[in-house]
Write a protein that holds these residues in place. Structure first.
Motif, mmCIF file in Angstrom:
data_model
loop_
_atom_site.group_PDB
_atom_site.id
_atom_site.type_symbol
_atom_site.label_atom_id
_atom_site.label_comp_id
_atom_site.label_asym_id
_atom_site.label_seq_id
_atom_site.Cartn_x
_atom_site.Cartn_y
_atom_site.Cartn_z
ATOM 1 N N ILE A 189 1.006 -1.677 0.137
ATOM 2 C CA ILE A 189 -0.060 -0.250 0.009
ATOM 3 C C ILE A 189 1.021 0.959 0.093
ATOM 4 C CG2 ILE A 189 -1.421 1.480 1.645
ATOM 5 C CD1 ILE A 189 -3.179 -0.925 2.839
ATOM 6 N N GLN A 190 2.091 1.105 0.579
ATOM 7 C CA GLN A 190 2.545 2.678 1.132
ATOM 8 C C GLN A 190 3.609 2.673 -0.566
ATOM 9 O OE1 GLN A 190 6.538 2.561 1.335
ATOM 10 N NE2 GLN A 190 6.272 0.155 1.415
ATOM 11 N N TRP A 191 3.838 1.477 -1.140
ATOM 12 C CA TRP A 191 4.597 1.775 -2.474
ATOM 13 C C TRP A 191 3.607 2.434 -3.226
ATOM 14 C CZ3 TRP A 191 9.024 3.477 -4.369
ATOM 15 C CH2 TRP A 191 9.838 2.786 -3.864
ATOM 16 N N VAL A 192 2.334 2.225 -3.313
ATOM 17 C CA VAL A 192 0.896 2.415 -4.746
ATOM 18 C C VAL A 192 1.278 3.861 -4.404
ATOM 19 C CG1 VAL A 192 -0.386 2.310 -5.545
ATOM 20 C CG2 VAL A 192 1.177 -0.367 -5.016
ATOM 21 N N LEU A 193 0.969 4.152 -3.590
ATOM 22 C CA LEU A 193 0.214 5.388 -2.534
ATOM 23 C C LEU A 193 2.168 6.624 -3.124
ATOM 24 C CD1 LEU A 193 -0.963 5.312 1.251
ATOM 25 C CD2 LEU A 193 -1.854 5.745 -1.793
ATOM 26 N N ILE A 194 3.214 6.637 -2.480
ATOM 27 C CA ILE A 194 4.216 7.336 -2.679
ATOM 28 C C ILE A 194 4.176 7.623 -4.742
ATOM 29 C CG2 ILE A 194 6.483 6.972 -2.377
ATOM 30 C CD1 ILE A 194 5.886 5.796 0.187
ATOM 31 N N CYS A 195 3.884 5.744 -4.393
ATOM 32 C CA CYS A 195 4.290 5.798 -6.726
ATOM 33 C C CYS A 195 3.070 6.427 -7.406
ATOM 34 C CB CYS A 195 4.283 4.823 -7.336
ATOM 35 S SG CYS A 195 6.079 4.046 -6.917
ATOM 36 N N TRP A 196 1.895 6.293 -6.446
ATOM 37 C CA TRP A 196 0.299 7.333 -7.084
ATOM 38 C C TRP A 196 0.656 8.938 -7.326
ATOM 39 C CZ3 TRP A 196 -4.215 3.359 -6.628
ATOM 40 C CH2 TRP A 196 -4.257 2.634 -7.948
ATOM 41 N N GLY A 197 1.717 9.740 -5.986
ATOM 42 C CA GLY A 197 1.432 10.136 -4.995
ATOM 43 C C GLY A 197 2.245 11.560 -6.299
ATOM 44 N N MET A 198 3.143 10.898 -7.144
ATOM 45 C CA MET A 198 4.017 11.753 -8.448
ATOM 46 C C MET A 198 2.806 12.302 -9.336
ATOM 47 S SD MET A 198 7.295 9.402 -8.917
ATOM 48 C CE MET A 198 6.374 7.950 -9.336
ATOM 49 N N VAL A 199 1.892 11.739 -9.309
ATOM 50 C CA VAL A 199 0.994 12.630 -9.912
ATOM 51 C C VAL A 199 -0.050 14.096 -9.739
ATOM 52 C CG1 VAL A 199 -1.630 11.793 -10.956
ATOM 53 C CG2 VAL A 199 -0.850 10.095 -10.815
ATOM 54 N N ILE A 200 0.675 13.988 -8.506
ATOM 55 C CA ILE A 200 0.218 15.534 -8.013
ATOM 56 C C ILE A 200 1.139 15.782 -7.129
ATOM 57 C CG2 ILE A 200 -1.488 16.447 -5.600
ATOM 58 C CD1 ILE A 200 -3.064 13.768 -5.639
ATOM 59 N N PHE A 201 2.162 15.572 -6.989
ATOM 60 C CA PHE A 201 3.541 16.253 -6.316
ATOM 61 C C PHE A 201 4.195 15.942 -7.153
ATOM 62 C CE2 PHE A 201 1.058 14.170 -2.435
ATOM 63 C CZ PHE A 201 0.177 14.754 -2.126
ATOM 64 N N GLY A 202 4.188 15.095 -8.451
ATOM 65 C CA GLY A 202 5.814 15.263 -9.116
ATOM 66 C C GLY A 202 6.422 14.118 -8.345
ATOM 67 N N PHE A 203 7.537 14.505 -9.808
ATOM 68 C CA PHE A 203 8.400 13.237 -9.180
ATOM 69 C C PHE A 203 10.003 13.897 -8.797
ATOM 70 C CE2 PHE A 203 12.230 10.864 -11.078
ATOM 71 C CZ PHE A 203 12.495 9.752 -10.130
ATOM 72 N N GLN A 204 10.707 13.656 -7.552
ATOM 73 C CA GLN A 204 11.849 14.359 -7.346
ATOM 74 C C GLN A 204 12.151 15.335 -7.187
ATOM 75 O OE1 GLN A 204 15.710 12.371 -8.804
ATOM 76 N NE2 GLN A 204 14.871 9.972 -7.655
ATOM 77 N N SER A 205 10.507 16.104 -6.630
ATOM 78 C CA SER A 205 10.410 17.333 -7.138
ATOM 79 C C SER A 205 10.398 18.638 -5.615
ATOM 80 C CB SER A 205 9.538 18.324 -7.476
ATOM 81 O OG SER A 205 8.547 17.818 -7.215
ATOM 82 N N LYS A 206 10.262 18.039 -4.218
ATOM 83 C CA LYS A 206 9.987 18.228 -3.434
ATOM 84 C C LYS A 206 11.369 19.292 -2.294
ATOM 85 C CE LYS A 206 5.619 18.374 -3.646
ATOM 86 N NZ LYS A 206 5.992 19.198 -5.034
ATOM 87 N N SER A 207 10.844 20.031 -2.082
ATOM 88 C CA SER A 207 12.312 20.351 -0.707
ATOM 89 C C SER A 207 12.661 20.319 0.026
ATOM 90 C CB SER A 207 11.846 22.299 -0.456
ATOM 91 O OG SER A 207 10.848 21.818 0.471
ATOM 92 N N GLU A 208 12.829 20.090 1.206
ATOM 93 C CA GLU A 208 13.256 18.964 2.349
ATOM 94 C C GLU A 208 12.127 19.435 3.154
ATOM 95 O OE1 GLU A 208 16.416 18.963 6.152
ATOM 96 O OE2 GLU A 208 16.595 20.586 4.222
ATOM 97 N N LEU A 209 11.327 20.789 3.688
ATOM 98 C CA LEU A 209 10.251 21.026 4.322
ATOM 99 C C LEU A 209 9.091 19.936 3.952
ATOM 100 C CD1 LEU A 209 8.172 22.018 6.142
ATOM 101 C CD2 LEU A 209 8.127 24.159 4.929
ATOM 102 N N GLY A 210 9.100 20.482 2.565
ATOM 103 C CA GLY A 210 7.887 19.824 1.842
ATOM 104 C C GLY A 210 8.093 18.106 1.988
ATOM 105 N N THR A 211 9.449 17.591 1.676
ATOM 106 C CA THR A 211 9.398 15.641 1.821
ATOM 107 C C THR A 211 8.832 15.805 2.837
ATOM 108 O OG1 THR A 211 11.475 16.120 0.161
ATOM 109 C CG2 THR A 211 10.878 14.405 1.503
#
Length: 366
Positions: free
Chosen positions: A306-328
């Motif tokens: 579940i966590q892997w699927v959510l984190i990967c699907w999260g790229m649809v909303i949050f993008g891929f390797q795009s977040k700052s330290e605080l955002g992460t």
């Protein structure tokens, strides 16, 4: 005086549960944090340090596998096949589904050096990507027979050390045949198609089995188990650390493709951590945090998926390797919470559906 057999080793459950929480943090960092955040910030260094606890999952798997009441080879093989099926289903869900529906960010595809639309071979590559579940499934197929026929605990220890030492040499043996090449990658990968090859990572499971066997022979004495685990852990650190220091490229490599020194060093640290967990649990009362870890331990496979699927699907909303330290940092509790909410909801729905099933006539008549 004999020690009463305990149904659970709480420190083992705690350690396995801890590894689930750690994996969510690590995977969030990998997928959503910018490259500079991963490599040049305190958060990146800290999460990568936490990720060094991955062997805890495998060591606890080995202990549990050895002390399981069900020692049947057939059931272990069945479970191994089931875990492999789940592993490839997870890859389909986390990679292929968002790509097929056209929602995967282009930056993720470009990170592989590819461009859309993907051809069939690239879809197969993603589907067959080797993760820790592939390692667990394949290992169970092998360990089912080792457990059945290796009656001496030192055989398990010897196999673990032997595999750690020969693994770097085996990586050069790769087949040019398409299907056979993938099998050799699963066994002793030399790249990132398979992140956790059986050689050397099965060594950690075998080491866990060694301690599980020792635990049984010592009449299920948990205090003695973790005292010995701590001593062995310190010895392993003393032996492994100089090897890694003298030749980090060979012995630690990129973490995923460890040499013997890296295996010994990481095993030592994880043994000591499990021993510390046991000491903490023996000195403190059960609480909400502990219950979360125990819940994670009980449902480790489904939570992992579940966590892997959510984190990967999260790229649809949050993008891929795009977040700052605080955002992460902000994303980590979000993915944790969503993982638990979804899992708890699924468990609840299953429980309700089972309770709604009609009682068999033979039970009504009895």
């Amino acid at each position: 005086m004999s020690t009463i057999k305990s149904s659970r080793i709480l420190a083992i459950d705690f350690g396995r549960g801890f590894s689930v929480i750690a994996m969510i943090m690590v995977h969030t960092l990998w997928i959503h944090a910018r490259q500079d955040v991963q490599s040049d910030t305190f958060l990146g260094h800290f999460i990568h340090f936490v990720g060094r606890g991955t062997p805890v999952f495998l060591i606890t798997m080995g202990v549990s596998f050895m002390i399981s009441r069900n020692q049947d080879v057939k059931s272990a093989v069945k479970r191994g096949i089931m875990i492999l099926g789940v592993a490839y289903l997870m890859n389909f869900l986390k990679f292929l589904v968002p790509i097929i529906v056209g929602l995967m960010p282009d930056s993720f595809i470009e990170a592989y050096g590819w461009e859309l639309p993907l051809d069939f071979e690239k879809y197969v590559y993603l589907l067959l990507t080797g993760d820790i579940l592939q390692l667990a499934g394949i290992s169970l197929l092998v360990l089912a027979f080792i457990r059945a026929y290796a009656k001496n605990k030192f055989i398990l220890l010897g196999l673990a050390i032997l595999i750690a030492f020969i693994s770097p040499e085996l990586r050069g043996i790769q087949s040019g045949m398409y299907g056979l090449h993938y099998i050799t990658q699963l066994l002793w990968s030399d790249g990132y198609w398979v992140y956790f090859p059986m050689f050397p990572w099965i060594s950690f499971i075998l080491l866990g089995m060694f301690f599980g066997k020792w635990y049984i022979e010592n009449e299920y004495n948990q205090k003695a188990l973790f005292r010995r685990m701590f001593i062995v852990g310190v010895i392993f650190i003393v032996v492994g650390a100089p090897l890694v220091f003298m030749n980090e490229t060979y012995h630690f490599n990129d973490f995923f493709h460890l040499g013997p020194g890296g295996v010994i060093y990481l095993a030592g640290w994880n043994f000591t951590v499990l021993s510390i967990f046991h000491w903490i649990l023996s000195k403190t009362k059960n609480n909400f945090l502990y219950k979360i870890f125990y819940y994670c331990s009980k449902h480790v496979t489904s939570l992992y998926v579940i966590q892997w699927v959510l984190i990967c699907w999260g790229m649809v909303i949050f993008g891929f390797q795009s977040k700052s330290e605080l955002g992460t940092i902000l994303l980590m509790p979000i993915f944790m919470m969503l993982t638990f909410v979804i899992h708890f909801s699924v468990v609840k729905i299953r429980s309700i559906s089972r309770s709604d099933k009609p009682i068999p006539k033979e039970r009504l008549a009895s």
